[in-house]
Design an enzyme around this catalytic site. Structure first.
Site, PDB file in Angstrom:
ATOM      1  N   ASP B  92      10.610  -1.451  -3.287  1.00 56.67           N
ATOM      2  CA  ASP B  92      10.456  -2.678  -2.524  1.00 56.67           C
ATOM      3  C   ASP B  92      11.726  -3.512  -2.711  1.00 56.67           C
ATOM      4  O   ASP B  92      12.600  -3.155  -3.489  1.00 56.67           O
ATOM      5  CB  ASP B  92       9.205  -3.440  -2.961  1.00 56.67           C
ATOM      6  CG  ASP B  92       9.336  -3.963  -4.384  1.00 56.67           C
ATOM      7  OD1 ASP B  92       8.490  -4.743  -4.793  1.00 56.67           O
ATOM      8  OD2 ASP B  92      10.286  -3.544  -5.082  1.00 56.67           O
ATOM      9  N   SER B  93      11.808  -4.653  -2.016  1.00 56.22           N
ATOM     10  CA  SER B  93      13.099  -5.337  -1.965  1.00 56.22           C
ATOM     11  C   SER B  93      13.356  -6.231  -3.149  1.00 56.22           C
ATOM     12  O   SER B  93      14.470  -6.666  -3.347  1.00 56.22           O
ATOM     13  CB  SER B  93      13.170  -6.181  -0.703  1.00 56.22           C
ATOM     14  OG  SER B  93      12.119  -7.133  -0.763  1.00 56.22           O
ATOM     15  N   GLY B  95      11.905  -9.162  -3.397  1.00 49.12           N
ATOM     16  CA  GLY B  95      11.606 -10.514  -2.970  1.00 49.12           C
ATOM     17  C   GLY B  95      10.291 -11.032  -3.504  1.00 49.12           C
ATOM     18  O   GLY B  95      10.193 -12.147  -4.008  1.00 49.12           O
ATOM     19  N   PHE B  96       9.264 -10.191  -3.437  1.00 47.20           N
ATOM     20  CA  PHE B  96       7.940 -10.640  -3.850  1.00 47.20           C
ATOM     21  C   PHE B  96       7.888 -11.016  -5.323  1.00 47.20           C
ATOM     22  O   PHE B  96       7.337 -12.044  -5.697  1.00 47.20           O
ATOM     23  CB  PHE B  96       6.918  -9.558  -3.540  1.00 47.20           C
ATOM     24  CG  PHE B  96       5.511  -9.952  -3.864  1.00 47.20           C
ATOM     25  CD1 PHE B  96       4.860  -9.433  -4.970  1.00 47.20           C
ATOM     26  CD2 PHE B  96       4.840 -10.868  -3.085  1.00 47.20           C
ATOM     27  CE1 PHE B  96       3.556  -9.812  -5.280  1.00 47.20           C
ATOM     28  CE2 PHE B  96       3.537 -11.253  -3.389  1.00 47.20           C
ATOM     29  CZ  PHE B  96       2.901 -10.718  -4.485  1.00 47.20           C
ATOM     30  N   GLN B 189       5.979 -10.207   9.432  1.00 49.54           N
ATOM     31  CA  GLN B 189       5.453 -11.427   8.833  1.00 49.54           C
ATOM     32  C   GLN B 189       4.710 -12.228   9.891  1.00 49.54           C
ATOM     33  O   GLN B 189       4.538 -11.778  11.019  1.00 49.54           O
ATOM     34  CB  GLN B 189       6.611 -12.257   8.256  1.00 49.54           C
ATOM     35  CG  GLN B 189       7.305 -11.602   7.087  1.00 49.54           C
ATOM     36  CD  GLN B 189       6.434 -11.568   5.853  1.00 49.54           C
ATOM     37  OE1 GLN B 189       5.393 -12.204   5.778  1.00 49.54           O
ATOM     38  NE2 GLN B 189       6.855 -10.792   4.872  1.00 49.54           N
ATOM     39  N   ASP B 266      -0.134   0.791  -1.167  1.00 55.12           N
ATOM     40  CA  ASP B 266       0.256   0.797  -2.574  1.00 55.12           C
ATOM     41  C   ASP B 266      -0.489  -0.317  -3.284  1.00 55.12           C
ATOM     42  O   ASP B 266      -0.804  -1.326  -2.665  1.00 55.12           O
ATOM     43  CB  ASP B 266       1.767   0.570  -2.750  1.00 55.12           C
ATOM     44  CG  ASP B 266       2.141  -0.890  -2.665  1.00 55.12           C
ATOM     45  OD1 ASP B 266       2.255  -1.393  -1.541  1.00 55.12           O
ATOM     46  OD2 ASP B 266       2.276  -1.540  -3.710  1.00 55.12           O
ATOM     47  N   CYS B 304     -15.382  15.435  -9.882  1.00 57.16           N
ATOM     48  CA  CYS B 304     -13.960  15.143  -9.985  1.00 57.16           C
ATOM     49  C   CYS B 304     -13.273  16.242 -10.784  1.00 57.16           C
ATOM     50  O   CYS B 304     -13.834  16.735 -11.776  1.00 57.16           O
ATOM     51  CB  CYS B 304     -13.774  13.789 -10.678  1.00 57.16           C
ATOM     52  SG  CYS B 304     -12.077  13.303 -10.881  1.00 57.16           S
ATOM     53  N   CYS B 306     -10.232  16.002 -12.341  1.00 57.45           N
ATOM     54  CA  CYS B 306      -9.137  15.563 -13.196  1.00 57.45           C
ATOM     55  C   CYS B 306      -9.413  15.984 -14.628  1.00 57.45           C
ATOM     56  O   CYS B 306     -10.535  16.323 -14.983  1.00 57.45           O
ATOM     57  CB  CYS B 306      -8.956  14.058 -13.112  1.00 57.45           C
ATOM     58  SG  CYS B 306     -10.248  13.127 -13.921  1.00 57.45           S
ATOM     59  N   CYS B 309     -12.386  14.127 -16.450  1.00 56.38           N
ATOM     60  CA  CYS B 309     -13.766  14.470 -16.100  1.00 56.38           C
ATOM     61  C   CYS B 309     -14.117  15.886 -16.503  1.00 56.38           C
ATOM     62  O   CYS B 309     -15.275  16.191 -16.748  1.00 56.38           O
ATOM     63  CB  CYS B 309     -13.982  14.263 -14.610  1.00 56.38           C
ATOM     64  SG  CYS B 309     -13.854  12.532 -14.158  1.00 56.38           S
ATOM     65  N   HIS B 334      -7.861   9.446 -14.438  1.00 53.18           N
ATOM     66  CA  HIS B 334      -9.017   9.551 -13.559  1.00 53.18           C
ATOM     67  C   HIS B 334      -8.899   8.629 -12.353  1.00 53.18           C
ATOM     68  O   HIS B 334      -9.189   9.036 -11.228  1.00 53.18           O
ATOM     69  CB  HIS B 334     -10.298   9.218 -14.314  1.00 53.18           C
ATOM     70  CG  HIS B 334     -11.472   9.106 -13.397  1.00 53.18           C
ATOM     71  ND1 HIS B 334     -12.105  10.195 -12.842  1.00 53.18           N
ATOM     72  CD2 HIS B 334     -12.083   8.025 -12.864  1.00 53.18           C
ATOM     73  CE1 HIS B 334     -13.061   9.794 -12.043  1.00 53.18           C
ATOM     74  NE2 HIS B 334     -13.081   8.471 -12.034  1.00 53.18           N
TER      75      HIS B 334
END
Lengths: 485, 399
Positions: B92-93, B95-96, B189, B266, B304, B306, B309, B334
């Site tokens: 990401d940039s 900025g956030f 935006q 994300d 599951c 994984c 589990c 998990h």
């Protein structure tokens, strides 16, 4: 169970093989018992732990699991597993009945004959090698390796590892709670005071289902007065007899605790009585207690050798303590086979990386060269190679990865190391992770440190086999001294 | 010019499943991207991430710029080399973070003037610097620097932020020096104002970028407005390019927005809750710290696959969670696997033409409660799915 395969010529160290039938594991001693916190090697999930090939025995300290999971949970879990197993067995029997009805009787007979032949050949091989092989079931070849219940299954410790159960009283956690004739005072991992009676301890052991259990005892701490020490020593004999009476297949092999205390009179009196009990054949090994408690190195060596002189040779001996490399060699020199320490973990938590550097490299290559020596030219070439190796850049035994000089260093932790961390990541990556306080740094460093520690043990076993223990010890001591520069 | 290919395999209404071919990996969408802030996923090695089927992960430019720094990546060959990860990466940039983590951030036309909370030093983050650092890091997808305002802002400030983001997008495109290897995504935006959003959409689509991101949401707005803005954006965005909704990650939100046509997501949610002992399951969440799991010997989810589990019971995890680091790692494994499987099943349901049934079954499992005959769903979920002709099941037939 335990078999001595070689005794070193110049010292009392020995190579051995310890079979743990419950887990179908054979350990080559001297070997390392990796200490765990609540059954887990800290920071490492089971798939990461499998990345370290030579770790086979894990130790658990009972007070850490006394509340969570605790006895009731383990009991219920074991019941649950047994119910599941029996329901699976019933289903399998039903399935087999159907199968039998489908296949004709003649085919059954031929199958059985083939199996009998296989079993006979297996037994013959077993007899030749002196190792017992269990005859495989008709249905499920994997049944042997499936852990059915106990702490191993609860914590997913897997079929590659064995368990060593011990109990350390509260003094080792830094608190003094007085134990009594009936109870041992411990400190749980939550920091609270608990009392365990020896019979409760054995009950726990049978639910946990370990491979080796250490008999309940209070490891005497240094400066107690003489009569206190005598009391605790008497208690431990009483508790050892109790442990023997409660010993079952589920509690595994029993190790007795030896008091390597300063006062030789009390020590020898205790040893006399202990060895009488040992003659009955119910004790399978020893654990040295009261060591690594601020005594000097020379004192420790003296105490160990005075005791091992009196012990039967065919029983394995273990020791617990945070020992540096040369301190371990002190112990092995006097005849100790299993060493339980959390030294690699302590290094990791200080952001130190072990660079063991194979000090026996030259010795090992000398051996090979002796066998291959033919031409003079070859000798010169080999000498040149050794010189080049010595001219390599000096790297310390312990590298502090917080040091800014590793910011630009894109080598693995140790060049040539075959551990997961060195094959996949670099020093600068871990330097970055440490500076931003990421957990992955601890995982990678712990993996590496334990791997290097196990390489040290491998070299130790080679040195004993080739009767070069003293040279090995000197090499390690120079390594450690060079680190202090 | 773009460095990706986007091929739609199957559609169901606005939802679609596609293959997104990036320079380092082929990603199947809709996809959830876990967040690996500083170059590692809290306690998981790259090998474990591959076993969980992570195809693309996120790195935060702000943290990576502070340490080890953009120039470092220029020397060592990028983040892929540095962390030994050969699949997709997105940055990401910055900025956030700058706005959310600092107390004094002054936004001017030039860039964001930022005061570091550690030592009080000033730093100016311009669109050009952000793109330069992202070029050095070398991720497959990079984001423009946008003027980030709180989602509940309205009026002049919001309008100014929207127009400035467009101007900054042009500066970012100009400063981008690796157009053949990295894809620059603009961020739409406009807050919760549909008219501003439409203007922003029209302008940014004109720049013909490889893909588009929808920003300015997931920060405290009401869900009714949230889904409507998402739906508006997916109506206007071109069909043949990937759409990325930033910061969205609760399982219900993921499914609803995938139905509305979003391809990439994300969120820090799955990794963060695992550190507090919460496991994500088909039926909602399980707080494994609670005492009621002490004697529960079932795995967290029976189907599951994984590591957690297959090997551990809820009781075992209950004893470890928040006490040993291993407990946190096991739950992270998990939770990430759960999100991956959820998206995988959604993709398959589109291919098999059974997407509405899948969504219906999932929502029912998430919102049903024991003892109630009728299931109550949040209004926004009902309306959002109705807009795509999916009707929910209100009968609670208890099994």
């Amino acid at each position: 169970m335990f078999e001595i395969t070689h005794e070193e010529e110049n010292t009392e160290s020995r190579l051995g093989k310890l079979t743990l039938p419950k887990s179908s594991i054979t350990l080559e001693t001297p070997c390392f018992i990796c200490s765990t916190q609540r059954g887990f090697v800290r920071h490492l999930t089971p798939d990461n732990l499998l990345n370290i090939p030579d770790i086979e025995l894990l130790s658990i300290n009972l007070p850490q699991i006394i509340y969570k999971p605790g006895l009731t949970t383990l009991k219920r879990f074991n019941k649950y597993c047994q119910e599941k197993e029996s329901s699976i067995e019933i289903k399998e029997k039903e399935n087999q009945k159907e199968k039998d009805q489908e296949i004709g009787k003649e085919k059954e007979k031929t199958n059985k004959k083939e199996q009998e032949k296989e079993n006979e050949s297996n037994l013959k091989i077993g007899e030749e090698k002196g190792i017992e092989i269990e005859i495989e079931d008709e249905n499920d070849n994997n049944k042997q390796n499936q852990i059915k219940d106990g702490l191993k299954r609860y914590y997913g410790i897997g079929s590659k590892h064995a368990l060593f159960l011990k109990i350390r009283n509260s003094e080792f956690a830094g608190f003094y709670y007085p134990s009594t004739d009936e109870k041992i005072a411990c400190c749980s991992s939550e920091g609270t005071k608990i009392f365990i009676t020896p019979s409760q301890y054995m009950e726990f052991a049978s639910e946990i289902n370990p491979d080796i259990t250490v008999s309940p005892a209070i490891e005497v701490v240094g400066n107690n007065k003489r009569d206190k020490i005598e009391k605790q020593v008497k208690r431990s004999l009483k508790w050892l007899n109790l442990a023997i009476s409660k010993k079952t297949a589920r509690t595994g092999s029993l190790f007795a605790v030896l008091y390597a205390i300063e006062d030789p009179k009390i020590r020898n009196k205790y040893l006399d009585q202990l060895l009488k009990i040992v003659k009955n054949g119910k004790v399978d090994g020893f654990l040295f207690g009261c060591l690594f408690l601020n005594e000097s190195r020379i004192e420790r060596k003296k105490r160990i050798s005075e005791i091992t002189e009196l012990l039967p040779k065919e029983l394995p001996r273990s020791i617990v303590g945070d020992a540096t490399l040369s301190q371990i060699l002190d112990c092995v020199e006097k005849g100790i086979d299993l060493i339980n320490s959390s030294f690699p973990l302590k290094l990791t938590e200080l952001n130190l990386v072990l660079n063991y550097q194979n000090p026996l490299q030259n010795l090992r290559s000398e051996n090979k060269n002796k066998n291959q020596k033919k031409n003079k030219n070859e000798d010169i070439e080999i000498e040149n190679e050794n010189e080049n190796e010595n001219k390599k850049q000096f790297e310390p035994l312990l590298m502090n990865l917080r040091n800014i000089k590793y910011e630009d260093d894109n080598k693995p932790f140790v060049v040539g190391c075959q551990c997961f961390a060195c094959k996949n990541h670099t020093r600068q990556y871990v330097y970055h992770l440490i500076s931003v306080r990421e957990m992955t740094a601890m995982i990678l460093m712990n993996l590496h440190n334990i791997y290097q520690y196990s390489l040290f043990f491998k070299d130790m076993r080679w040195a004993i086999k080739n009767n070069k223990f003293i040279q090995f010890k000197e090499a390690i001591e120079t390594l450690e001294k060079s680190n202090l520069k | 010019m773009s460095a990706l290919e986007f091929e739609i395999l199957a559609k169901s209404g606005k939802a679609r499943t596609s293959i997104l071919t990036l320079p380092h990996y082929k990603v199947t969408t809709p996809i959830f991207q876990p967040v690996g802030t500083c170059g590692s996923m809290k306690g998981l090695t790259s090998k474990q991430l591959k076993e969980l089927d992570c195809q693309i992960i996120l790195g935060n430019t702000y943290h990576l710029a502070l340490h080890p720094g953009g120039e470092f990546f220029g020397k060592c060959g990028g983040l892929h080399e540095f962390m030994n990860w050969d699949r997709g990466l997105l940055t990401d940039s910055g900025g956030f973070q700058m706005v959310s983590l600092s107390k004094l951030a002054e936004v001017t036309e030039e860039g964001v003037n930022f005061v570091s909370p550690k030592d009080g030093s000033q730093m100016l983050l311009k669109p050009e610097t952000s793109i330069k650092i992202q070029n050095q890091i070398g991720a497959d997808i990079i984001m423009q620097l946008d003027d980030v305002v709180h989602v509940l802002t309205s009026g002049k400030r919001l309008e100014e932020a929207m127009y400035r983001s467009i101007r900054w997008l042009d500066r970012c495109i100009k400063a981008h020096s690796r157009k053949k290897e990295q894809n620059l995504f603009p961020i739409i935006q406009g807050g919760l104002n549909p008219e501003l959003r439409k203007i922003c959409l029209k302008e940014m689509i004109k720049r013909d970028c490889p893909g588009y991101a929808i920003g300015g949401l997931s920060g405290g707005e009401s869900k009714d407005q949230f889904w409507k803005i998402v739906s508006l954006c997916t109506d206007y965005l071109p069909e043949d390019k990937p759409r990325y909704l930033m910061g969205v990650g609760f399982p219900v939100d993921l499914i609803v927005c995938s139905v509305l046509g979003v391809d990439m997501f994300d969120c820090v949610y799955p990794t963060r809750t695992s550190r507090f002992g919460t496991a994500l399951v088909w039926e909602g969440t399980l707080k494994l710290k609670s005492e009621k799991y002490q004697f529960d010997f079932d795995p967290i989810e029976k189907d599951c696959d994984c590591l957690t589990c297959k090997t551990y019971t809820k009781s075992a995890i209950h004893t470890l969670v928040t006490k040993e680091t291993v407990g946190c790692h096991l739950l992270t494994i998990h939770n990430i696997r759960f999100q991956m499987r959820l998206m995988q099943r959604f993709r398959e349901s589109i291919k098999n033409n059974k997407m509405p049934e899948f969504v219906r079954g999932f929502m029912k499992a998430q919102f049903k409660k024991k003892g109630e005959k009728k299931i109550t769903y949040p209004t926004w979920v009902i309306e959002a799915l109705q807009s795509q002709q999916i009707e929910l099941d209100y009968e609670n037939d208890e099994d």
